[in-house]
Design an enzyme around this catalytic site. Structure first.
Site, mmCIF file in Angstrom:
data_model
loop_
_atom_site.group_PDB
_atom_site.id
_atom_site.type_symbol
_atom_site.label_atom_id
_atom_site.label_comp_id
_atom_site.label_asym_id
_atom_site.label_seq_id
_atom_site.Cartn_x
_atom_site.Cartn_y
_atom_site.Cartn_z
ATOM 1 N N THR A 65 0.799 -1.286 0.101
ATOM 2 C CA THR A 65 -0.042 0.107 0.081
ATOM 3 C C THR A 65 0.978 1.055 0.014
ATOM 4 O O THR A 65 2.039 1.052 0.403
ATOM 5 C CB THR A 65 -0.777 0.199 1.353
ATOM 6 O OG1 THR A 65 -1.625 1.088 1.525
ATOM 7 C CG2 THR A 65 -0.036 -0.046 2.303
ATOM 8 N N ASP A 66 0.333 2.284 -0.600
ATOM 9 C CA ASP A 66 1.181 3.476 -0.275
ATOM 10 C C ASP A 66 1.071 4.307 1.369
ATOM 11 O O ASP A 66 1.722 5.192 1.436
ATOM 12 C CB ASP A 66 0.556 4.490 -1.256
ATOM 13 C CG ASP A 66 -1.378 4.945 -1.003
ATOM 14 O OD1 ASP A 66 -1.626 4.258 -0.192
ATOM 15 O OD2 ASP A 66 -1.430 5.857 -1.788
ATOM 16 N N GLU A 67 0.261 3.557 2.028
ATOM 17 C CA GLU A 67 0.264 4.155 3.366
ATOM 18 C C GLU A 67 1.541 3.904 4.208
ATOM 19 O O GLU A 67 1.796 4.508 5.052
ATOM 20 C CB GLU A 67 -0.965 3.555 4.171
ATOM 21 C CG GLU A 67 -2.193 3.759 3.512
ATOM 22 C CD GLU A 67 -3.454 3.575 4.614
ATOM 23 O OE1 GLU A 67 -3.248 3.833 5.601
ATOM 24 O OE2 GLU A 67 -4.572 3.052 3.858
ATOM 25 N N TYR A 80 -1.796 -0.593 11.136
ATOM 26 C CA TYR A 80 -1.950 -1.020 9.779
ATOM 27 C C TYR A 80 -0.749 -0.952 8.932
ATOM 28 O O TYR A 80 -0.089 -1.858 8.143
ATOM 29 C CB TYR A 80 -3.276 -0.840 9.155
ATOM 30 C CG TYR A 80 -3.252 -0.833 7.362
ATOM 31 C CD1 TYR A 80 -3.114 -2.271 6.912
ATOM 32 C CD2 TYR A 80 -3.219 0.226 6.610
ATOM 33 C CE1 TYR A 80 -2.990 -2.483 5.679
ATOM 34 C CE2 TYR A 80 -3.342 -0.120 5.349
ATOM 35 C CZ TYR A 80 -3.234 -1.465 4.876
ATOM 36 O OH TYR A 80 -3.303 -1.764 3.645
ATOM 37 N N LYS A 121 2.369 -3.258 7.298
ATOM 38 C CA LYS A 121 2.397 -3.503 5.763
ATOM 39 C C LYS A 121 4.186 -3.158 5.601
ATOM 40 O O LYS A 121 4.580 -3.859 4.789
ATOM 41 C CB LYS A 121 1.530 -2.661 4.989
ATOM 42 C CG LYS A 121 0.148 -3.228 4.819
ATOM 43 C CD LYS A 121 0.098 -4.723 4.272
ATOM 44 C CE LYS A 121 0.461 -4.678 3.081
ATOM 45 N NZ LYS A 121 0.205 -6.170 2.414
#
Length: 355
Positions: free
Chosen positions: A133-135, A159, A163
């Site tokens: 993810t870009d998060e 989260y 990741k």
């Protein structure tokens, strides 16, 4: 080719499975634990295809994973299995560490042993594609910048930290053990079969029932929205054309504030499904603002230049076309939504107490 996909019953995973079965001649082995967000109904259109196989297995169970690899002998692996909802990770982070970190480690170890035992002709073809993810990059705040493949990691939530950890593990298994890995980082996905804890499906379903549409903080948080079927095409392109050791960012070129997204959905619903609630004139009257969630990032935005130039992928859907398709799908598939909601999820969002 035989492609093993973890998390193939989830939102993005099921889109990838459908794409591969519908658009290619490859076989798919779907490995999924079937948590609350995993739904085999999302795969009803392909479940009877003789190139599709399903195994209910937890990626933290190394023995069962090894048996799956031994039975099907996949040529390629796509790792999508993950806990993915930020709100849930803030409320209870342990499952995120278990699945996203320990699960990825367990899978990598099974893959390493499997890959080492492959004959040369198969080991040269084998790829492990990790979907992230870009998060993991953190918050762009109000800068005009974009996330690139070399942006430093700075995760904000349990989260995104889990990741980021899994991304680091994947790259370490490449460098230390030589496992041929590729990583992709995507922006916010939306589209059909989306589990209704995320902003877009939650808004659609709540609006159709005349329920409140909660917006965190001032609603000015910005996300880059990517239609899930565009993402599925991109992932297959990376799996089959990408270079080992590379990272590819996948984005939709659709930066929107949360309040813009919700108001767009309300406008489409006003047109396609006028409300039946006599006290309301338009759906946007259901919008209410609630206290922001802890550590809420202000802005994410992806620079997808690399995948576009090197692999020739571009999103086909604009936000306007994709969101209309999404709203229409949810209107036409209320029975799917009802069955999903009959499970453990009651459309609660952390911090969404109405005030």
């Amino acid at each position: 080719m035989k492609i093993l996909i973890t998390g193939g019953a989830g939102f993005i995973g099921s889109a990838v499975v459908r794409y591969i079965i519908d658009k290619t001649k490859d076989e798919v082995i779907n490995v999924d634990k079937l948590t609350y967000a995993g739904n085999l109904e999302s795969l009803a259109s392909v479940e009877s295809n003789n190139r599709y196989f399903f195994e209910k297995v937890d990626i933290c169970d190394s023995d069962q994973l090894a048996l799956v690899f031994s039975r099907y002998k996949p040529d390629l692996v796509m790792h999508l299995a993950a806990e993915s909802h930020v709100d849930r990770s803030i409320d209870s982070s342990s499952e995120f560490i278990k699945t996203n970190v320990v699960g990825t480690f367990t899978l990598l170890e099974v893959v390493r042993k499997y890959w080492n035992a492959l004959p040369d002709e198969k080991s040269k073809v084998f790829r492990f594609h990790h979907i992230s993810t870009d998060e993991v990059f953190g918050d762009l705040s109000d800068s005009g910048g974009l996330f690139t493949e070399t942006t430093p990691y700075s995760p904000s939530s349990p989260y995104s930290a889990s990741k980021a950890s899994s991304d680091h593990l994947v790259r370490a298994w490449l460098r230390t053990y030589g496992v041929p890995t590729i990583v992709t980082n995507c922006s916010n996905n939306y589209g059909p079969y989306h589990f209704p804890e995320k902003l877009i499906p939650l808004t659609i379903l709540n609006a159709l029932e005349g329920k409140a549409l909660p917006i965190y903080g001032n609603g000015l948080q910005i996300r880059d929205w990517l239609y899930v079927e565009d993402h599925a095409r991109a992932l297959y392109q990376v799996l089959t054309k990408g270079k080992v050791g590379e990272t590819y960012n996948i984005g939709g070129h659709n930066e929107k504030t949360n309040i813009e997204v919700v108001k767009t959905i309300c406008s489409i619903l006003d047109e396609l499904a006028p409300n039946k609630f006599t006290t309301l004139v338009k759906y946007d009257e259901l919008i209410c603002y609630v206290p922001d969630r802890p550590g809420h990032d202000v802005r994410y935005a992806i620079d997808a230049t690399k995948i576009e130039k090197e692999l020739g992928w571009k999103p086909e859907e604009t936000f306007e076309s994709g969101i209309r398709k999404t709203v229409l799908w949810f209107i036409k598939n209320k029975s799917w939504c009802k069955r999903v909601l009959e499970g453990t999820y009651s459309r609660e969002r952390l911090g969404a107490q109405l005030k």
